[in-house]
Design a protein around this motif. Structure first.
Motif, PDB file in Angstrom:
ATOM      1  N   ARG A 476       0.833  -1.207   0.000  1.00 45.66           N
ATOM      2  CA  ARG A 476       0.000   0.000   0.000  1.00 45.66           C
ATOM      3  C   ARG A 476       0.869   1.259   0.000  1.00 45.66           C
ATOM      4  O   ARG A 476       0.561   2.245  -0.695  1.00 45.66           O
ATOM      5  CB  ARG A 476      -0.908  -0.014   1.233  1.00 45.66           C
ATOM      6  CG  ARG A 476      -1.855   1.184   1.333  1.00 45.66           C
ATOM      7  CD  ARG A 476      -2.687   1.074   2.585  1.00 45.66           C
ATOM      8  NE  ARG A 476      -1.838   1.011   3.776  1.00 45.66           N
ATOM      9  CZ  ARG A 476      -2.214   0.447   4.914  1.00 45.66           C
ATOM     10  NH1 ARG A 476      -3.395  -0.124   5.028  1.00 45.66           N
ATOM     11  NH2 ARG A 476      -1.402   0.446   5.955  1.00 45.66           N
ATOM     12  N   THR A 477       1.968   1.237   0.738  1.00 43.65           N
ATOM     13  CA  THR A 477       2.860   2.392   0.788  1.00 43.65           C
ATOM     14  C   THR A 477       3.446   2.679  -0.592  1.00 43.65           C
ATOM     15  O   THR A 477       3.516   3.832  -1.023  1.00 43.65           O
ATOM     16  CB  THR A 477       3.986   2.148   1.806  1.00 43.65           C
ATOM     17  OG1 THR A 477       3.409   1.971   3.102  1.00 43.65           O
ATOM     18  CG2 THR A 477       4.960   3.309   1.841  1.00 43.65           C
ATOM     19  N   GLU A 480       0.928   4.340  -2.671  1.00 41.03           N
ATOM     20  CA  GLU A 480       0.797   5.758  -2.329  1.00 41.03           C
ATOM     21  C   GLU A 480       1.940   6.564  -2.936  1.00 41.03           C
ATOM     22  O   GLU A 480       1.727   7.693  -3.406  1.00 41.03           O
ATOM     23  CB  GLU A 480       0.758   5.924  -0.808  1.00 41.03           C
ATOM     24  CG  GLU A 480      -0.522   5.397  -0.184  1.00 41.03           C
ATOM     25  CD  GLU A 480      -0.552   5.572   1.324  1.00 41.03           C
ATOM     26  OE1 GLU A 480       0.476   5.969   1.903  1.00 41.03           O
ATOM     27  OE2 GLU A 480      -1.609   5.323   1.923  1.00 41.03           O
ATOM     28  N   PRO A 489      -5.498   7.329  -8.328  1.00 45.71           N
ATOM     29  CA  PRO A 489      -5.954   6.119  -7.623  1.00 45.71           C
ATOM     30  C   PRO A 489      -6.622   5.101  -8.544  1.00 45.71           C
ATOM     31  O   PRO A 489      -6.372   3.896  -8.438  1.00 45.71           O
ATOM     32  CB  PRO A 489      -6.939   6.666  -6.577  1.00 45.71           C
ATOM     33  CG  PRO A 489      -6.477   8.060  -6.317  1.00 45.71           C
ATOM     34  CD  PRO A 489      -5.954   8.563  -7.629  1.00 45.71           C
ATOM     35  N   PHE A 506      -6.796   1.221  -3.219  1.00 48.47           N
ATOM     36  CA  PHE A 506      -7.542   2.402  -2.803  1.00 48.47           C
ATOM     37  C   PHE A 506      -9.031   2.095  -2.661  1.00 48.47           C
ATOM     38  O   PHE A 506      -9.705   2.653  -1.792  1.00 48.47           O
ATOM     39  CB  PHE A 506      -7.270   3.563  -3.770  1.00 48.47           C
ATOM     40  CG  PHE A 506      -5.806   3.930  -3.795  1.00 48.47           C
ATOM     41  CD1 PHE A 506      -5.189   4.457  -2.678  1.00 48.47           C
ATOM     42  CD2 PHE A 506      -5.028   3.680  -4.917  1.00 48.47           C
ATOM     43  CE1 PHE A 506      -3.832   4.754  -2.668  1.00 48.47           C
ATOM     44  CE2 PHE A 506      -3.673   3.969  -4.935  1.00 48.47           C
ATOM     45  CZ  PHE A 506      -3.069   4.506  -3.803  1.00 48.47           C
ATOM     46  N   LEU A 538      -3.725  10.550   2.426  1.00 47.05           N
ATOM     47  CA  LEU A 538      -4.774   9.948   3.260  1.00 47.05           C
ATOM     48  C   LEU A 538      -5.119  10.863   4.431  1.00 47.05           C
ATOM     49  O   LEU A 538      -6.303  11.046   4.755  1.00 47.05           O
ATOM     50  CB  LEU A 538      -4.316   8.578   3.749  1.00 47.05           C
ATOM     51  CG  LEU A 538      -5.301   7.806   4.627  1.00 47.05           C
ATOM     52  CD1 LEU A 538      -5.243   6.315   4.305  1.00 47.05           C
ATOM     53  CD2 LEU A 538      -5.014   7.998   6.117  1.00 47.05           C
ATOM     54  N   TYR A 555     -11.080   8.012  -1.212  1.00 49.13           N
ATOM     55  CA  TYR A 555     -10.325   8.198  -2.451  1.00 49.13           C
ATOM     56  C   TYR A 555     -11.279   8.379  -3.631  1.00 49.13           C
ATOM     57  O   TYR A 555     -10.937   8.979  -4.642  1.00 49.13           O
ATOM     58  CB  TYR A 555      -9.407   7.002  -2.712  1.00 49.13           C
ATOM     59  CG  TYR A 555      -8.171   6.994  -1.845  1.00 49.13           C
ATOM     60  CD1 TYR A 555      -7.103   7.839  -2.128  1.00 49.13           C
ATOM     61  CD2 TYR A 555      -8.065   6.156  -0.742  1.00 49.13           C
ATOM     62  CE1 TYR A 555      -5.956   7.846  -1.336  1.00 49.13           C
ATOM     63  CE2 TYR A 555      -6.922   6.147   0.053  1.00 49.13           C
ATOM     64  CZ  TYR A 555      -5.877   6.999  -0.252  1.00 49.13           C
ATOM     65  OH  TYR A 555      -4.749   7.003   0.527  1.00 49.13           O
TER      66      TYR A 555
END
Length: 679
Positions: A476-477, A480, A489, A506, A538, A555
């Motif tokens: 997930r990082t 981002e 997204p 997302f 976020l 998102y």
């Protein structure tokens, strides 16, 4: 006479071949050779009028020996053996019990008579392994039950019990003494291949095809299976058999079939503890669940359905009463639907308690309260006062330090993690988290408890996020980072969904609620190194009240209950502001780069987990990511995916994410991850 896991004995004028090849009597090469020898003896002895094939133990035949699939074929091949059974001038019967699956059912279909004990499970689940039946199943099954039923059974891999199989025409008789009944039914040859496929209504065929394609998400094996079944109605048997075999061999060599076989073995390996942790588990019959929220309610329901006596504790009387009513309603609904035995409800072994003393009899106490270290330590301090000596004390934390939680008690050796996934009654995965100070048998107790719940229990070491959340956090990082680097997204989500994820990261974040990650980030803010790359998008959304689906926006915008086609100006503004603050020059990212970066982040983190001992084996990481985080099963998990990549290309992918991450990046030992033996 016994040969290769098959014993031949004569009962009167019948030759009985008993397959004894634990654990599931798989049709390995020695067993197939034994069947050929059975047929030779049957043909040579004029005193014998026929033969019956049965299985020793509690199983007829669980299928082919999947270990052979990665090796050159070893004769005699199963299709050849089954053709010999049909060609034999004397009748051959199958007496089935327990399970007749895959090649086991194909063998039974090649016999002249099929008898099953009550409760026997029959099926052709090859599509779940990226294959189709390769020994005549797609040609013989339709001749017994018709095209519609065959498409449903073969196209979905559905298993049916003996009674349903009898109704469909797959089984001639259901009898408690299957062997005796099969011997009594031996008569003239009744070759299934000589039968015509019964006519079927076009609507029935179309409905069966649609159901199979939906269940199998249109994967190649499902389409090939449906085509092979259709061939049974239009081609001569021998021609249909040849087409089936060609399709089977092509699929067997595919990366998808290899990935699904990998998952098959990985799931079985996950239940085996490392040698140093093997010990007798503690006896667990009574379970106390602390916290009557969504997760506590789900854990209590799962325990009740598994037959445990359950105490559900919560100090809020109103919440406790509502939870009790909800539990009773859920269980009654599932019993009415036939999903649990009605006797589980008579009487319902549930106690609702608002006083701590009620947990005293429990063998296992599971905490399921707010994900905050201080709160959990306070709860464990109270549990320590009331739980009986020798009770297992478990926390359902998703990522917190279990040793820090255990330190709040006088018996840290009795504390372990049981990380359930929501909803706890549906999700099969359970992370069992062991600590260095755990008493002998504690890990075994957690694994045994999970298995009794019907969960796929995977052992983890104590480390932030354990296996699943740690790998997913890296993934997930990186996603981002790609927002700041140039993707929107919806582009990230679309690329990963095209790869096979059910939902992109997302979409998942919006579904679970952005505030969960927001709270975790806030808790870490004081200790976060300012040099570590941090994407504040976020945070910006949460500060504007955009917490995901539950607030109508995250998102994505969910006006009218439906997700918008793409990110709106608020989200794009937050992304552009974050990129500008960092000084990032955004550029368009191709879907292929998005996938490579996202998966490289998973693979690198997996290598670190294996090196640190948080994961006991590389394949456990694949099991966790497939069953808990939506990694496509037909890809086999991030480790299996990495093993199919060119090593130099994979190293370049790691270079990409290292450059994107910057300060603090740790490169995992890929050699360790990629060379560890596959289970």
């Amino acid at each position: 006479m016994t040969r290769g896991g098959l014993t031949l004995l004569v009962r009167g004028d019948v030759l009985v071949a008993e397959i004894d090849h634990p654990p599931v009597n798989a049709l390995s090469a020695p067993v197939r050779a034994g069947l050929v020898e059975m047929l030779a003896r049957l043909g040579a002895d004029e005193r014998l009028r026929g033969a019956v094939i049965t299985g020793a133990g509690r199983c007829f035949i669980g299928g082919a020996d999947l270990q052979e699939f990665g090796r050159p074929p070893e004769p005699p091949l199963l299709p050849d053996v089954l053709e010999m059974i049909e060609a034999c001038p004397k009748p051959v019967a199958a007496a089935m019990r327990g399970a007749a699956l895959g090649g086991g059912l194909e063998l039974a279909l090649a016999c002249d008579v099929r008898v099953a004990e009550p409760g026997t499970r029959l099926g052709l689940p090859e599509v779940t392994l990226g294959l189709i039946p390769g020994a005549g199943g797609t040609q013989r099954l339709p001749r017994l039950c018709g095209l519609g039923a065959a498409m449903r059974l073969i196209g979905t891999g559905e298993r049916v019990d003996a009674e349903a199989a009898h109704a469909l025409g797959l089984v001639d008789e259901v009898a408690a003494d299957a062997l005796g009944a099969a011997m009594a039914r031996l008569g003239p040859k009744r070759r299934v291949s000589a039968r015509a496929v019964p006519p079927a209504a076009p609507d029935e065929i179309l409905a069966a095809e649609a159901a199979a394609l939906k269940a199998g998400k249109g994967r190649p094996a499902v389409r090939a299976a449906l085509a092979a079944v259709r061939d049974a109605a239009t081609l001569p048997f021998a021609q249909g058999l040849a087409a089936e075999r060609a399709a089977f061999l092509a699929l067997r060599a595919s990366p998808e079939a290899a990935a699904l076989r990998h998952m098959f073995f990985a799931e079985r390996a996950a239940g085996r503890l490392p040698a140093g942790l093997r010990a007798a588990p503690r006896r667990v019959e009574g379970v106390a669940v602390i916290g009557a929220g969504t997760m506590g309610l789900g854990i209590a329901q799962a325990a009740l359905e598994a037959g445990f006596e359950v105490v559900l504790f919560d100090m809020e009387g109103g919440k406790l009463a509502a939870a009790g009513e909800a539990l009773r309603a859920r269980l009654a609904e599932r019993a009415a639907a036939g999903r649990i035995a009605p006797e589980r409800l008579s009487p319902l072994r549930l106690t609702l308690a608002a006083g701590w003393e009620a947990i005293a009899p429990a063998d296992l106490v599971i905490e399921a309260v707010f994900e905050d270290l201080a709160v959990k330590r306070e709860v464990f301090g109270r549990i320590d006062l009331y739980a009986k000596p020798g009770a297992v004390l478990a926390t359902n934390t998703s990522y917190l330090d279990i040793e820090a939680i255990a330190a709040a008690t006088s018996r840290p050796q009795d504390v372990l993690g049981l990380h359930f996934f929501a909803p706890a009654t549906v999700m099969k995965l359970l992370e069992v988290v062991n600590t260095p100070n755990a008493a002998p048998g504690l890990a075994a107790t957690g694994m045994a408890f999970g298995q009794r719940l019907g969960k796929l229990a995977v052992l983890c070491g104590n480390g932030f996020g354990f296996i699943g959340n740690r790998v997913y956090n890296a993934y997930r990082t990186q996603c981002e980072f790609m927002l700041e680097d140039g993707a929107w997204p919806e582009e990230v989500d679309a690329a990963l969904e095209a790869f096979g994820f059910a939902m992109g990261p997302f979409t998942v974040a919006d579904l679970s609620g952005l505030d969960i990650a927001w709270r975790m980030r806030a808790a870490q803010a004081a200790t976060r190194d300012a040099r570590v790359r941090y994407v504040p998008v976020l945070d910006a959304l949460c500060e504007q009240g955009r917490l995901g689906r539950k607030t109508g926006a995250g998102y994505y915008d969910y006006a009218g209950g439906q997700r918008g086609a793409g990110s709106d100006e608020v989200v794009r503004g937050a992304i552009l502001a974050a990129a500008a603050a960092r000084g990032s020059a955004r550029r368009a990212l191709a879907a292929e780069e998005i996938v490579r970066r996202a998966l490289a982040a998973m693979v690198n983190e997996a290598a670190l987990l294996l090196a640190e001992g948080v994961a006991a084996r590389a394949s456990d990481i694949d099991v966790v990511m497939v069953h808990g985080y939506g990694f496509p099963r037909f890809r086999g998990g991030p480790v299996q995916w990495a093993r199919t990549r060119d090593r130099a290309a994979l190293a370049r992918d790691i270079d990409l994410i290292e450059a994107a991450t910057g300060f603090g990046f740790r490169r995992g030992p890929l050699d360790l991850l990629l060379t560890e033996a596959v289970p």
